[in-house]
Design a protein around this motif. Structure first.
Motif, PDB file in Angstrom:
ATOM      1  N   UNK A 247     -20.003   9.344 -16.270  1.00  0.00           N
ATOM      2  CA  UNK A 247     -19.903   8.824 -15.152  1.00  0.00           C
ATOM      3  C   UNK A 247     -18.158   8.657 -14.324  1.00  0.00           C
ATOM      4  N   UNK A 248     -17.464   8.492 -15.518  1.00  0.00           N
ATOM      5  CA  UNK A 248     -16.199   8.698 -14.766  1.00  0.00           C
ATOM      6  C   UNK A 248     -15.589  10.096 -14.431  1.00  0.00           C
ATOM      7  N   UNK A 249     -15.156  10.707 -13.424  1.00  0.00           N
ATOM      8  CA  UNK A 249     -14.620  11.182 -12.069  1.00  0.00           C
ATOM      9  C   UNK A 249     -14.100  11.965 -12.514  1.00  0.00           C
ATOM     10  N   UNK A 250     -13.315  11.306 -14.053  1.00  0.00           N
ATOM     11  CA  UNK A 250     -12.008  12.516 -14.654  1.00  0.00           C
ATOM     12  C   UNK A 250     -13.223  12.664 -15.928  1.00  0.00           C
ATOM     13  N   UNK A 251     -13.684  12.257 -16.718  1.00  0.00           N
ATOM     14  CA  UNK A 251     -14.183  12.946 -17.592  1.00  0.00           C
ATOM     15  C   UNK A 251     -15.377  13.915 -17.706  1.00  0.00           C
ATOM     16  N   UNK A 252     -15.903  13.114 -16.659  1.00  0.00           N
ATOM     17  CA  UNK A 252     -17.620  13.830 -16.385  1.00  0.00           C
ATOM     18  C   UNK A 252     -17.854  15.205 -16.130  1.00  0.00           C
TER      19      UNK A 252
ATOM     20  N   UNK B 216      -8.827  24.255 -21.282  1.00  0.00           N
ATOM     21  CA  UNK B 216      -9.766  24.432 -20.216  1.00  0.00           C
ATOM     22  C   UNK B 216     -10.849  23.332 -19.816  1.00  0.00           C
ATOM     23  N   UNK B 217     -10.795  22.556 -20.780  1.00  0.00           N
ATOM     24  CA  UNK B 217     -11.257  20.892 -20.325  1.00  0.00           C
ATOM     25  C   UNK B 217     -10.790  20.191 -19.789  1.00  0.00           C
ATOM     26  N   UNK B 218      -9.120  20.448 -19.398  1.00  0.00           N
ATOM     27  CA  UNK B 218      -8.906  19.346 -18.616  1.00  0.00           C
ATOM     28  C   UNK B 218      -8.382  20.117 -17.115  1.00  0.00           C
ATOM     29  N   UNK B 219      -8.150  21.311 -17.203  1.00  0.00           N
ATOM     30  CA  UNK B 219      -8.741  21.727 -15.790  1.00  0.00           C
ATOM     31  C   UNK B 219      -9.902  21.117 -15.236  1.00  0.00           C
ATOM     32  N   UNK B 220     -11.149  21.448 -15.870  1.00  0.00           N
ATOM     33  CA  UNK B 220     -11.806  21.141 -15.365  1.00  0.00           C
ATOM     34  C   UNK B 220     -12.236  20.080 -14.851  1.00  0.00           C
ATOM     35  N   UNK B 221     -11.525  18.860 -15.142  1.00  0.00           N
ATOM     36  CA  UNK B 221     -11.581  17.415 -15.304  1.00  0.00           C
ATOM     37  C   UNK B 221     -10.232  17.188 -13.970  1.00  0.00           C
ATOM     38  N   UNK B 222      -9.335  18.718 -13.733  1.00  0.00           N
ATOM     39  CA  UNK B 222      -8.205  18.324 -12.683  1.00  0.00           C
ATOM     40  C   UNK B 222      -7.561  16.790 -13.755  1.00  0.00           C
ATOM     41  N   UNK B 223      -6.450  17.699 -14.542  1.00  0.00           N
ATOM     42  CA  UNK B 223      -6.128  16.806 -14.738  1.00  0.00           C
ATOM     43  C   UNK B 223      -5.324  17.768 -16.055  1.00  0.00           C
ATOM     44  N   UNK B 224      -4.002  17.129 -16.012  1.00  0.00           N
ATOM     45  CA  UNK B 224      -3.046  17.977 -17.182  1.00  0.00           C
ATOM     46  C   UNK B 224      -3.317  17.591 -18.657  1.00  0.00           C
ATOM     47  N   UNK B 225      -2.695  18.455 -19.714  1.00  0.00           N
ATOM     48  CA  UNK B 225      -3.797  18.705 -20.884  1.00  0.00           C
ATOM     49  C   UNK B 225      -3.359  16.685 -21.324  1.00  0.00           C
ATOM     50  N   UNK B 226      -2.168  16.858 -21.574  1.00  0.00           N
ATOM     51  CA  UNK B 226      -2.102  15.543 -22.264  1.00  0.00           C
ATOM     52  C   UNK B 226      -2.202  14.724 -21.844  1.00  0.00           C
ATOM     53  N   UNK B 227      -2.880  14.215 -20.066  1.00  0.00           N
ATOM     54  CA  UNK B 227      -3.461  13.343 -19.668  1.00  0.00           C
ATOM     55  C   UNK B 227      -5.101  12.726 -19.799  1.00  0.00           C
ATOM     56  N   UNK B 228      -5.971  14.365 -19.893  1.00  0.00           N
ATOM     57  CA  UNK B 228      -6.869  14.342 -20.519  1.00  0.00           C
ATOM     58  C   UNK B 228      -7.167  14.454 -21.653  1.00  0.00           C
ATOM     59  N   UNK B 229      -6.102  14.407 -22.503  1.00  0.00           N
ATOM     60  CA  UNK B 229      -6.686  14.571 -24.107  1.00  0.00           C
ATOM     61  C   UNK B 229      -6.760  12.565 -23.920  1.00  0.00           C
TER      62      UNK B 229
END
Length: 120
Positions: free
Chosen positions: A66-71, A89-102
């Protein structure tokens, strides 16, 4: 045997499915078993959702979905677990940088994205 109590409101889809089941069980009708089978499937899914939404101990993957960044990334992983996903690729789907997503992923799910994918 496990007992689960789920509160529903009059506008809740779970309430609607229970009402449909009740009407379907009121008398025999052609195709009744097929209708009952499908309604029971829907009832189970809606009841699990309701339990998770009302529980402070719902699984991390459910809460993070339900998190808009991880969903978006979680939905993609769950829909296509065999896809050769990468963190960028997953970070791009979440519209985050790779480090921020990880970082956000590991904080929310307790493991790195690729470890989660492997375990899933």
């Amino acid at each position: 045997m496990v007992s689960v109590s789920v509160r529903t409101a009059a506008h809740d889809p779970l309430h609607d499915v229970i009402a449909m089941l009740s009407r379907e069980l009121s008398g025999p009708a052609p195709g009744q078993q097929t209708v009952l089978d499908r309604l029971l499937d829907v009832l189970l899914v809606l009841a699990i959702r309701a339990c998770f939404e009302q529980s402070p101990t719902a699984p991390a993957w459910y809460r993070a979905g339900g998190d808009s960044r991880l969903g978006p990334a979680l939905h993609a992983i769950h829909a296509e677990p065999g896809h050769p996903w990468t963190v960028p690729e997953l970070a791009a789907l979440s519209q985050l940088s790779r480090p921020a997503f990880a970082r956000h992923f590991e904080r929310a799910l307790g493991r790195a994205p690729m470890q989660y994918l492997t375990d899933w």
